[in-house]
Scaffold this motif. Sequence first.
Motif, mmCIF file in Angstrom:
data_model
loop_
_atom_site.group_PDB
_atom_site.id
_atom_site.type_symbol
_atom_site.label_atom_id
_atom_site.label_comp_id
_atom_site.label_asym_id
_atom_site.label_seq_id
_atom_site.Cartn_x
_atom_site.Cartn_y
_atom_site.Cartn_z
ATOM 1 N N ALA A 192 0.854 -1.142 -0.128
ATOM 2 C CA ALA A 192 -0.197 -0.083 0.099
ATOM 3 C C ALA A 192 0.874 1.355 0.024
ATOM 4 O O ALA A 192 0.685 2.245 -0.889
ATOM 5 C CB ALA A 192 -1.041 0.106 1.001
ATOM 6 N N LEU A 193 1.872 1.241 0.851
ATOM 7 C CA LEU A 193 2.758 2.412 1.181
ATOM 8 C C LEU A 193 3.432 2.925 -0.586
ATOM 9 O O LEU A 193 3.732 3.796 -0.889
ATOM 10 C CB LEU A 193 3.920 2.169 1.926
ATOM 11 C CG LEU A 193 3.243 2.306 3.124
ATOM 12 C CD1 LEU A 193 4.488 2.117 4.403
ATOM 13 C CD2 LEU A 193 2.811 4.006 3.713
ATOM 14 N N VAL A 194 3.875 1.436 -1.282
ATOM 15 C CA VAL A 194 4.620 1.894 -2.370
ATOM 16 C C VAL A 194 3.562 2.088 -3.628
ATOM 17 O O VAL A 194 3.871 3.335 -4.272
ATOM 18 C CB VAL A 194 5.289 0.440 -2.910
ATOM 19 C CG1 VAL A 194 5.756 0.405 -4.303
ATOM 20 C CG2 VAL A 194 6.274 0.111 -1.970
ATOM 21 N N THR A 195 2.409 1.919 -3.418
ATOM 22 C CA THR A 195 1.438 2.234 -4.288
ATOM 23 C C THR A 195 1.072 3.866 -4.109
ATOM 24 O O THR A 195 0.651 4.410 -5.125
ATOM 25 C CB THR A 195 0.088 1.086 -4.321
ATOM 26 O OG1 THR A 195 0.641 -0.206 -4.464
ATOM 27 C CG2 THR A 195 -1.066 1.745 -5.147
ATOM 28 N N PHE A 196 0.892 3.930 -2.813
ATOM 29 C CA PHE A 196 0.616 5.518 -2.490
ATOM 30 C C PHE A 196 1.674 6.377 -2.948
ATOM 31 O O PHE A 196 1.414 7.812 -3.437
ATOM 32 C CB PHE A 196 0.414 5.515 -0.845
ATOM 33 C CG PHE A 196 -0.004 6.822 -0.443
ATOM 34 C CD1 PHE A 196 -1.348 7.246 -0.581
ATOM 35 C CD2 PHE A 196 1.279 7.762 0.125
ATOM 36 C CE1 PHE A 196 -1.268 8.584 0.047
ATOM 37 C CE2 PHE A 196 0.746 8.963 0.578
ATOM 38 C CZ PHE A 196 -0.510 9.329 0.532
ATOM 39 N N ALA A 197 3.081 6.112 -2.762
ATOM 40 C CA ALA A 197 4.038 6.547 -3.373
ATOM 41 C C ALA A 197 4.210 6.979 -4.958
ATOM 42 O O ALA A 197 4.903 7.881 -5.441
ATOM 43 C CB ALA A 197 5.374 6.447 -2.626
ATOM 44 N N THR A 198 3.702 5.578 -5.603
ATOM 45 C CA THR A 198 4.135 5.770 -7.131
ATOM 46 C C THR A 198 2.886 6.046 -7.851
ATOM 47 O O THR A 198 2.878 6.278 -9.142
ATOM 48 C CB THR A 198 4.698 4.575 -7.210
ATOM 49 O OG1 THR A 198 3.743 3.223 -7.169
ATOM 50 C CG2 THR A 198 5.879 4.147 -6.791
ATOM 51 N N ALA A 199 1.676 5.832 -7.304
ATOM 52 C CA ALA A 199 0.278 5.913 -8.035
ATOM 53 C C ALA A 199 -0.500 6.755 -7.492
ATOM 54 O O ALA A 199 -1.617 7.230 -8.319
ATOM 55 C CB ALA A 199 -0.238 4.697 -8.242
#
Length: 368
Positions: free
Chosen positions: A259-266
């Motif tokens: 979720a954090l990676v998606t939040f930062a990249t999308a």
Amino acid sequence: MNRRFERLAAYSWRVVVIAAAIAIVVWLTGQLLIVVVPLAVAAIATRALWPINRVLRQRHVPPGIAAALSLLFLLLALGVALGLAGSALAGQADDLGPTIRVGVDDMTDWLVDDSPFDVSRSDVEGFRSDVEDSLSSVVRSGGGLANGAIVAAEIAAGSLLAMMITFFVLKDASGWATNLIGRLPPDRRDLADRAMRRGWAAVGGYLRGAAVLGAIEAATIGLAMLFVGAELIAPVMLLTFLAAFVPIVGAVVAGVVAALVTFATAGTIPALIVAGVALVVQQLDNDVLGPVVYGRALRLHPLVILIGIAAGGALFGLVGTLFAVPFLAVTLNVIDEWRLTIDDVSGVQVDGAAAADDVTTATLAAGG
């Protein structure tokens, strides 16, 4: 009153003796981690390679050659897996950590500035500091080693020792088990054999279940991230698969990272979608797939798993966290087999006493 006090005192000193024995075992294990960890790794590797070794032995391959071929298969499989993972992660793995930090920073800004919650930046920073300190203490508590060179040397020595143990166990395990059981009193051999088989099956069920559930979770979360347009999908999938070998806790950590990676990249909405998918998948795994995939091997209440992982991490650091669940699975399965045997014996004794009473009643009724 005196009798109750004497009974309480008798139970108390027994509890003290048992607690002291457990404390001594835990202390010795901590002092001998450099030997205990290779033994644990060898046990898991042996269980994973046992089907291959058994097939080779059934084809009349000599035990030493069968063990060597099984170990060679493991090394080749690891080499291929690392090579494929390396090619998939090329140029992405180094970005995973910074991206997670960016995601955490963005989440902090949202909580402080835009969220409906009354949260100050100092509160969030204090929480982050506490979490980082806790994770650092878990990692450090496993060995207290001075520098990276010593860590690398111990990993190399431990890996070599684990490989040697795996080879000799694959080569001579059947003979060792038979010899060990044969040294027990005759009335204990059957129970020891069943308990050993139950523990062996528990390790196999744990490995198969974790691998299957890890693959399902990794594929589902990877597809969800691809659908919403997130980046760093390959390293997140690899982390999700590996995290499945630490049930419940590993899945939660992998879901948060995704979720954090998606939040930062999308962005926010894609992150919420990925988080929802991760939550649904974890619930399905815990409530539907897990009991079917693991079978009897891991019928552990989630609270037992959480306490075991926490205790393992507190006692032995990262090593304890990784091996807590298979240790619990084996220990509780062996205890359950012992309990079933005791219940069976008690049932036989009760049935025998009832039969004797029936015979006595019949004899009295007949006048004899």
